[in-house]
Design an enzyme around this catalytic site. Structure first.
Site, PDB file in Angstrom:
ATOM      1  CD  GLU A 107      -2.696   1.605   2.246  1.00 54.96           C
ATOM      2  OE1 GLU A 107      -2.227   2.576   2.863  1.00 54.96           O
ATOM      3  OE2 GLU A 107      -3.701   0.978   2.594  1.00 54.96           O
ATOM      4  CB  CYS A 113      -2.384   6.095   2.897  1.00 52.97           C
ATOM      5  SG  CYS A 113      -0.823   5.560   3.592  1.00 52.97           S
TER       6      CYS A 113
END
Length: 515
Positions: free
Chosen positions: A249, A283
């Site tokens: 990720e 994020c």
């Protein structure tokens, strides 16, 4: 996302060859020291993990689930201790630690304990081939062995320890390399697992700098990495040397699209909250907003009022602040550079815009709203990862979609419209791994729903069935039960039998409409 693998420890050097200083980023105070583990020490952890893993796997889903459910109760019973640890090493607000870390962790332990058996159950497969009639076809999944998790500094429970939970539920041993900036939460949770009965060697924490993470890649059967795209590429290159599978990720520059028919009060609340939550160090934070021209001024006014009301102070407990300090000193430099670049190119700062915190030590940046922005500015192109909200006026939805997709990133996005069907139609055209309509970021709370990036935002996903299956090796089984001593296609060949097989091919596959 800026990650620890790219930088030295926060104070520039370790206090000794074997130690790393851990700071409270809100004050700059050193609060702990942790070992900077060597490659040899990582290898020793891996040997212990390989020795312990078979017995852990043999416990089965029920046995492993019992320990995970105990850990769930431990997190709930010790939530204040966990929050205190998280706040001390990240500088985030109390509520940020409660909502995004403790609640996530407590949910994850129970979720994976309950759902691992179903997600990883053997699957019976049916084949259309007449040559396979009477045979049993099974797809099974077994643990890979030893999984390495390299975590970031922004969410030391959710995005570091949280990835270890499904790997453990699948029957793997796990070695977690947390950020050297925020290692204390992982160490606390390791103690918790021991208290809950996890066998020795099944879970270990490898504290250290980037070299420790590189050593971990060499020792494990799979790597889960969360961090920047640049560092993710380095992890992939390192893993390629041993053909070690990876799940990544990586960075994000998540857009929010506000259509002219949106509920502007809700949209403004979401824009402020999900751009400033955890000081913007998420994020899937809202990092850029595109607003249709007819409602732009009203939307900006609402956002301005809400952002100006935010308290930007050191967290002293529940309800005392909204936006805490940033966690990592170099990230403050990036935020400041993005704001200065935007202003130099014609943007206006209407809220905040300055670093520092009334002369106090620590890593602070004011909650900041920028307008008159465009795609020549770094704040609209690069991941800022801080408490900023740039807002851009667009003529229509088509331009909003084009600009939302004008990015190498594709992690998350949000669309706001009272016309839910229209909002969903726009969401389906945005190039991102996850898109919310009339919401933002909360998809991350749905552990049933996969979360992964498009484009350079990652490979693979966490959550959902794939979020645990990635920690397994699939094995296809074909079991022949009723069969002759020799199948018809075997040696010796004969013209007669070959002719029959040719007719069979034409019978099975040569008929039917083709155009």
């Amino acid at each position: 996302m800026a990650t620890v693998e790219e930088h030295p420890a926060t104070n520039g050097t370790a206090t000794a060859a074997e130690d790393i200083a851990v700071e409270n980023p809100a004050t700059g105070e050193v609060i702990a020291h942790v070992p900077n583990m060597t490659a040899e020490q990582v290898a020793e952890l891996a040997r212990a993990a390989r020795a312990a893993q078979p017995a852990w796997e043999a416990l089965g889903f029920e046995g492993r689930g019992r320990i995970l459910r105990r850990a769930q109760k431990w997190v709930v019973d010790n939530s204040e201790r966990v929050i205190e640890t998280i706040v001390s090493e990240t500088g985030k607000a109390y509520e940020d630690a409660l909502l995004a870390e403790v609640m996530y962790g407590a949910n994850a332990f129970g979720f994976w304990a309950k759902n691992a058996p179903g997600f990883l159950a053997d699957e019976r497969i049916k084949s259309a081939s007449p040559l396979l009639k009477g045979k049993k076809l099974v797809l099974r999944r077994r643990p890979l062995g030893v999984v390495g998790v390299i975590g970031p500094w922004n969410y030391p429970l959710t995005n570091s320890f949280g990835d270890a939970i499904p790997a453990l539920a699948a029957g793997n041993a796990v070695i977690l390399k947390p950020s050297e900036i925020t290692p204390l939460t992982s160490l606390l949770l390791a103690d918790a697992l021991r208290e809950c009965g996890l066998p020795d060697g099944v879970f270990a924490v490898a504290t250290g700098l980037g070299a420790t993470g590189a050593a971990l890649v060499d020792e494990v059967d799979m790597i889960m990495f969360t961090g920047s795209t640049a560092t993710g590429q380095k992890v992939m290159a390192k893993a390629a040397e041993t053909v070690t599978p990876v799940s990544l990720e990586l960075g994000g520059k998540d857009p929010m699209v506000v259509l002219a028919d949106a509920d502007l009060e809700r949209a403004a609340n979401h824009a402020v909250y999900y751009s400033m939550f955890n000081a913007g160090q998420t994020c899937v934070s809202i990092e850029r907003v595109y607003v249709e021209a007819p409602v732009y001024d009203e939307f900006v006014a609402k956002v301005t009022d809400k952002a100006r009301a935010l308290r930007n102070d050191r967290s002293a407990g529940p309800g005392t602040t909204e936006v805490g300090s940033m966690t990592f000193a170099p990230q403050v430099d990036i935020v400041e550079r993005h704001v200065r670049d935007a202003v130099d190119k014609g943007a206006r700062v209407i809220v905040g815009g300055e670093r520092g915190h009334d002369g106090q030590s620590g890593y602070w940046f004011e909650p900041t709203v920028l307008v008159d922005v465009d795609h020549t500015m770094d704040c609209m192109r690069e991941e800022t990862f801080g408490p900023t909200l740039p807002i851009m006026k667009v003529p229509d939805a088509e331009e909003a979609i084009r600009l939302a997709n004008d990015s190498p990133y594709g992690l998350g996005a949000a669309v706001f419209s009272k016309d839910v069907a229209r909002g969903e139609a726009v969401a389906r055209r945005i190039e991102a791994g996850a898109v919310c309509v009339n919401d933002a970021l909360v998809n991350y709370s749905a552990l049933e729903l996969p979360m992964g990036g498009a484009k350079t935002s990652g490979i693979g996903s966490r959550h959902g069935a794939d979020g645990i299956r990635k920690y397994t090796q699939q094995q296809a089984l074909l079991v022949s039960r009723l069969h002759p001593k020799k199948d018809i296609h075997m040696y010796p060949y004969s013209a007669k039998m070959t002719g029959r097989l040719g007719k069979l091919v034409r019978l099975l596959y040569g008929r039917g409409k083709r155009d």
